[in-house]
Structures are given as structure tokens and as C-alpha cells.
Design a protein around this motif. Structure first.
Motif, mmCIF file in Angstrom:
data_model
loop_
_atom_site.group_PDB
_atom_site.id
_atom_site.type_symbol
_atom_site.label_atom_id
_atom_site.label_comp_id
_atom_site.label_asym_id
_atom_site.label_seq_id
_atom_site.Cartn_x
_atom_site.Cartn_y
_atom_site.Cartn_z
ATOM 1 N N THR A 10 40.108 44.756 39.720
ATOM 2 C CA THR A 10 40.475 43.893 38.608
ATOM 3 C C THR A 10 39.424 42.810 38.443
ATOM 4 O O THR A 10 39.064 42.147 39.409
ATOM 5 C CB THR A 10 41.849 43.263 38.891
ATOM 6 O OG1 THR A 10 42.742 44.305 39.268
ATOM 7 C CG2 THR A 10 42.394 42.557 37.667
ATOM 8 N N THR A 12 38.285 39.221 36.998
ATOM 9 C CA THR A 12 38.946 37.985 36.565
ATOM 10 C C THR A 12 37.982 37.046 35.865
ATOM 11 O O THR A 12 38.195 35.845 35.845
ATOM 12 C CB THR A 12 39.573 37.251 37.766
ATOM 13 O OG1 THR A 12 38.555 37.033 38.738
ATOM 14 C CG2 THR A 12 40.693 38.047 38.368
ATOM 15 N N PHE A 13 36.925 37.613 35.268
ATOM 16 C CA PHE A 13 36.006 36.697 34.585
ATOM 17 C C PHE A 13 36.661 36.081 33.346
ATOM 18 O O PHE A 13 36.707 34.873 33.188
ATOM 19 C CB PHE A 13 34.704 37.398 34.187
ATOM 20 C CG PHE A 13 33.812 36.485 33.395
ATOM 21 C CD1 PHE A 13 33.091 35.494 34.043
ATOM 22 C CD2 PHE A 13 33.741 36.555 32.019
ATOM 23 C CE1 PHE A 13 32.308 34.607 33.324
ATOM 24 C CE2 PHE A 13 32.957 35.673 31.299
ATOM 25 C CZ PHE A 13 32.239 34.699 31.956
ATOM 26 N N CYS A 14 37.183 36.922 32.444
ATOM 27 C CA CYS A 14 37.809 36.377 31.243
ATOM 28 C C CYS A 14 39.270 36.802 31.171
ATOM 29 O O CYS A 14 39.766 37.513 32.030
ATOM 30 C CB CYS A 14 37.054 36.787 29.978
ATOM 31 S SG CYS A 14 37.421 38.446 29.374
ATOM 32 N N GLY A 15 39.954 36.375 30.131
ATOM 33 C CA GLY A 15 41.384 36.622 30.002
ATOM 34 C C GLY A 15 41.756 38.074 29.770
ATOM 35 O O GLY A 15 42.940 38.424 29.785
ATOM 36 N N VAL A 17 41.127 40.531 31.773
ATOM 37 C CA VAL A 17 41.523 41.031 33.085
ATOM 38 C C VAL A 17 41.520 42.572 33.122
ATOM 39 O O VAL A 17 42.549 43.209 33.346
ATOM 40 C CB VAL A 17 42.890 40.454 33.527
ATOM 41 C CG1 VAL A 17 43.148 40.733 34.997
ATOM 42 C CG2 VAL A 17 42.930 38.958 33.312
ATOM 43 N N ASN A 89 41.238 29.892 37.620
ATOM 44 C CA ASN A 89 40.489 30.889 38.376
ATOM 45 C C ASN A 89 41.070 31.097 39.762
ATOM 46 O O ASN A 89 40.370 31.511 40.678
ATOM 47 C CB ASN A 89 39.014 30.478 38.478
ATOM 48 C CG ASN A 89 38.318 30.611 37.142
ATOM 49 O OD1 ASN A 89 38.482 31.605 36.451
ATOM 50 N ND2 ASN A 89 37.568 29.601 36.760
#
Lengths: 115, 300
Positions: A10, A12-15, A17, A89
Motif C-alpha cells: 500500500t 501512502t504518498f497521496c490520498g 492509497v 502521515n
């Protein structure tokens, strides 16, 4: 060095996901990503498990985590209106702890949503 | 689909292909061909290439456009002169409303171009009202384009634990919610708070300067995988494992679907969860306080 492959990782850089990423990890680094966009790829490659920073800093000087936790607890306890900010984050499990902490220090808790 | 004040082509590269624009669905077997995409922004970004209709509005006029749209969907008269100040014409807005009403399921994705400009929270509120009012005609929803990985998770966790999604004040021992008053930028710029715990964020690089100055004045504590700009002005920094890369847990996607993380690396640093729990346990050992009627805190 052995190569370990994580499938359906997964990002998690941007929304967005995205949870369909394949990561190839070698030692302390992620060397290859499959399925990630350019932003996700650089996110995974820039976060390594190397010990690049001191465990903790107090007034800019290296310190142990134990001392830093104690200092943080004192500052937050002594404050009349502490602010707990960020949360975007970190995991939901950590966010739950943060809400609990904000309650017992009588603070304000806020995230990037307010921006 | 309306994207408002956002640039998914550059900021959420897989949004079109994985979630929104080109995916085929039960009621839209042809994917992109069955959808209409509208982009509202102040400049022609690369996302405009993907759009069927691009509406360029003048900077800071979002609220006026939203208000005019809300009037037009209810067939109320609007002043063409006021609409012209937004950079659009009444005909363009009427055409947009026609397309919105013709949709079987509409959505407005709104980005920081809407919520960070003149009007701020009221712009977001306006878009939510617009989507709500559209439900008199067809199914319509609104969704913010979330920038950070788990910002939706923070909304969810705060919602089920305090009843409010963000900007929650617990100073009186019970939650109070008021964006603009208890939101971080406003608190810091006014200099209201006397300590700060920054979790996986770097306000030292992104906040307005008076806010950064205030963070440097008060005891600031930072938990981050890296030594950030904020760490440099803080009293305490604790390095933690990077979420999703070396720290496990749950995160929420922007459509509020919880997803498990599958970290590929093992970090030499503790997780945020562990450090926050330890700070919480250290605070819990001290005598508890309750707010007293005169506004001062009393230790009980």
C-alpha cells in the motif's frame, strides 16, 4: 544481499492509497516498484531503513528516546493549550493514541484537513 | 464528474485510471465514454486535457461561482454582471447545471485550489451544499481530493472518538469544533497555543511565517522519519519509522475505505504509535487536571 518481494503493498504518498504495488526490497532499501506512479515510486525509494538520523534530539543535541519522551511529556503536560497537529502521515492506530493524548493534556487536535 | 481546484493529472496520477475517470462499472460499461468530466480551475493545468469541459474562473471567485450555481439549479435569477466578474457567463453556468442534472450519478472532487483560496472553509461548505441540493434532481456527492496518505484516516479516527473530523478543542475536557478558530493555521498565527506536538508533518516548511515564528517560540515536539524544517526549530525531535515503508498499520483511502499496510523494510526506529503511546503513558503518570469554572486549570 537477498531480494524480498512484497506484493499488493500500500502506497501512502497521496490520498489515493493505491494498494496494488509490488515492492522489491534489498537490505535497507526498496530498489524497485511495480505499478506505482512517479510520485509513489520516489516516495518508496526515498524512505530507507538506514540509520540516517539520531534516535532523538533535545534542543538540537542527540538524546535517547527515553529522555525525549520524558521531555515531550513534561512540555505537553505543563502547557495550558497544547496543539497536536499533523496526523496525516501516521497510521490510524497512532492517530487513536494521539487523540487519547490530546484529551489527557487538554489540547487542540487538528490535521491537514483544516488547511 | 467535476474536478474543482485540483490537478489530479500531476498530483494524483492514478486517480483517473484507477478510481474515477476510465474505470468501467456495472452501470457504465464503456468507462470513459460513458462519463463527462468537467474541470474548474483558475489556470489550464495538464488535467484540462482529460476534461470534456474546462471552465477557467478568476482567482478567488470560487464562492461566487458556487453560489450562482446553487441559484441556477433552483431556477432562481442571477445577476449576469456578478457572474461576469467570476470570468464565466450565465450561459456557461446554465449549460453546466444542465449537464449536472442530466447525470445519473454526479460527483464533485474538490482540491486545495478551492479550500485554500479566498473563502476557505466557506468554499468547501458551499461545494458540499451544492452537492446536497443537487440531490433534489439526481444522485450527487462531493469528495475532497486528499493530499496526504492518511488524512482521511485522521478524519475518521477523530470522528468516532470526538464526534468531529478535525480542529477539535479538548481544553474544557469535552470536544468543541470550530474551523477558523481551532484550526492550526489560525491558532498558530494568533499565537494561541503554548506547546505543539507535530506528528508526521512539516508546518515549518508550509505554514505562513507568523505561524512558524510562533512554533519556534513555544516548546515544539516533532515525531518524523526525517529531521525536518520543523525539527530544526523544535525543542524535541524523535525519529520514527516511515508509515507504510517500515511501519505497519491501517490507513484510509480518500473514499473512506480502510486498507492495511504491508511494510517492505524493518526500521531501526520505533513507530509513531509506540512513541505517542509512551508519551501518553508518561503524561498519565502525572496528576490529572480538570478545567475549573474560572477558566484556569485545576489539578485534581
Amino acid at each position: 544481499m537477498t531480494l524480498s518481494i512484497v506484493k499488493n503493498a500500500t502506497c501512502t504518498f497521496c490520498g489515493c492509497v493505491c494498494d496494488d504495488i509490488e515492492l522489491h526490497a534489498e537490505g535497507e532499501k526498496i530498489v524497485k516498484t511495480k505499478g506505482a506512479c512517479s510520485l509513489g515510486e520516489s516516495w518508496f525509494k526515498h524512505h530507507t531503513a538506514e540509520r540516517l538520523y539520531p534516535d532523538a534530539l533535545i534542543d538540537g543535541k542527540p538524546a535517547t528516546v527515553d529522555h525525549a519522551v520524558e521531555a515531550a511529556a513534561n512540555y505537553l503536560y505543563d502547557a495550558n493549550m497544547p496543539l497536536v497537529y499533523g496526523l496525516s502521515n501516521i497510521t490510524c492506530e497512532a492517530q487513536r493514541e494521539a487523540v487519547f493524548l490530546a484529551e489527557i493534556i487538554g489540547g487542540v487536535i487538528d490535521s491537514h484537513t483544516s488547511l | 464528474m467535476i474536478y474543482w481546484g485540483g490537478n489530479p493529472a500531476e498530483c494524483h496520477p492514478r486517480h483517473f485510471t484507477k478510481y474515477s475517470l476510465t474505470q468501467k462499472g456495472k452501470f457504465i460499461p464503456n468507462g470513459r465514454k460513458d462519463r463527462t468530466m468537467v474541470l474548474v480551475d483558475i489556470r489550464e493545468t495538464p488535467s484540462a486535457k482529460a476534461a470534456d469541459l474546462f471552465l477557467q474562473i478568476r482567482p478567488g471567485k470560487d464562492f461566487e461561482v458556487i453560489t450562482a450555481l446553487r441559484a441556477i439549479i433552483k431556477d432562481q435569477p442571477v445577476n449576469p454582471k456578478s457572474v461576469a466578474e467570476t470570468g464565466l457567463t450565465v450561459e456557461q453556468l446554465q449549460d453546466l447545471v444542465k449537464q449536472m442534472k442530466a447525470a445519473r450519478f454526479g460527483i464533485i472532487f474538490f482540491g486545495m485550489g478551492l479550500s485554500m483560496t479566498r473563502g476557505k472553509h466557506m468554499n468547501s461548505a458551499g461545494v458540499l451544499m451544492l452537492a446536497a441540493e443537487m440531490n433534489a434532481f439526481t444522485k450527487f456527492v462531493a469528495m475532497p481530493m486528499r493530499g496526504h496518505g492518511n488524512v482521511t484516516g485522521s478524519d475518521m479516527v477523530m470522528r468516532w472518538s470526538t464526534g468531529y473530523p478535525f480542529g477539535v478543542n479538548l481544553c474544557r475536557g469535552y470536544p468543541r469544533f470550530n474551523p477558523g478558530e481551532y484550526s492550526t493555521v489560525d491558532l498558530l498565527v494568533r499565537g494561541d497555543n503554548d506547546a505543539a506536538l507535530i506528528l508526521g508533518a512539516d508546518p515549518g516548511a508550509t505554514m505562513p511565517q507568523p505561524g512558524i515564528d510562533h512554533l519556534a517560540r513555544i516548546p515544539t515536539i516533532v515525531l518524523d522519519p526525517k529531521v525536518t524544517h520543523t525539527s530544526r526549530i523544535s525543542r524535541v525531535h524523535i525519529t520514527t519509522a516511515a508509515t507504510g515503508v517500515s511501519a505497519p498499520g491501517t490507513v484510509y483511502r480518500m473514499d473512506e475505505i480502510p486498507l492495511p499496510l504491508r511494510p517492505a523494510l524493518k526500521s531501526p526506529y520505533p513507530t509513531d504509535e509506540e512513541v505517542i503511546r509512551r508519551i501518553r503513558e508518561a503524561v498519565a503518570k502525572k496528576p490529572a487536571w480538570r478545567p475549573s469554572p474560572n477558566g484556569q486549570m485545576a489539578i485534581v
